[in-house]
Design a protein around this motif. Sequence first.
Motif, short mmCIF file in Angstrom:
data_model
loop_
_atom_site.label_atom_id
_atom_site.label_comp_id
_atom_site.label_asym_id
_atom_site.label_seq_id
_atom_site.Cartn_x
_atom_site.Cartn_y
_atom_site.Cartn_z
N GLU A 15 37.82 37.80 40.57
CA GLU A 15 38.18 37.95 39.16
C GLU A 15 39.44 38.81 38.99
O GLU A 15 40.31 38.50 38.19
CB GLU A 15 37.01 38.53 38.35
CG GLU A 15 35.86 37.56 38.18
CD GLU A 15 36.31 36.21 37.63
OE1 GLU A 15 37.06 36.17 36.63
OE2 GLU A 15 35.92 35.19 38.22
N ARG A 18 42.44 36.69 39.97
CA ARG A 18 42.75 35.71 38.91
C ARG A 18 43.42 36.37 37.72
O ARG A 18 44.39 35.85 37.17
CB ARG A 18 41.46 35.00 38.47
CG ARG A 18 41.02 33.95 39.43
CD ARG A 18 39.87 33.15 38.85
NE ARG A 18 39.51 32.11 39.78
CZ ARG A 18 38.29 31.64 39.93
NH1 ARG A 18 37.30 32.09 39.19
NH2 ARG A 18 38.04 30.69 40.80
N GLU A 19 42.90 37.52 37.31
CA GLU A 19 43.50 38.24 36.19
C GLU A 19 44.93 38.67 36.50
O GLU A 19 45.83 38.55 35.66
CB GLU A 19 42.65 39.46 35.82
CG GLU A 19 41.35 39.11 35.15
CD GLU A 19 40.47 40.33 34.91
OE1 GLU A 19 40.98 41.48 34.98
OE2 GLU A 19 39.27 40.12 34.66
#
Length: 99
Positions: A15, A18-19
């Motif tokens: 995550e 991806r961020e």
Amino acid sequence: MEIELSVTFAPELREAVREAADEAGLSLSDWLSQAAEAKLNADRDAGILAEAERERRRRGLREFLDEYQAEYGAFTEEEMARARRWRELAEERARESGG
């Protein structure tokens, strides 16, 4: 030539990556490519800096020993033999400890 890889991350890291890619306006693939290149460059630069530091220390030691001998006279054969033995022992210990 591009090579396709499959990469597995822990959920929290996935995550965060991806961020970070989204914030940079990059595809996940482009972001990971840039991150890998940055890591390789950092490792290379760290090696260069470590070698420069070793050379700085060797130069400093040579200067110190030259000054010492200028003031107190050249090292005797016995002193040189003792220094070689100490160095050999230190190298042996480093090999044994994986260093």
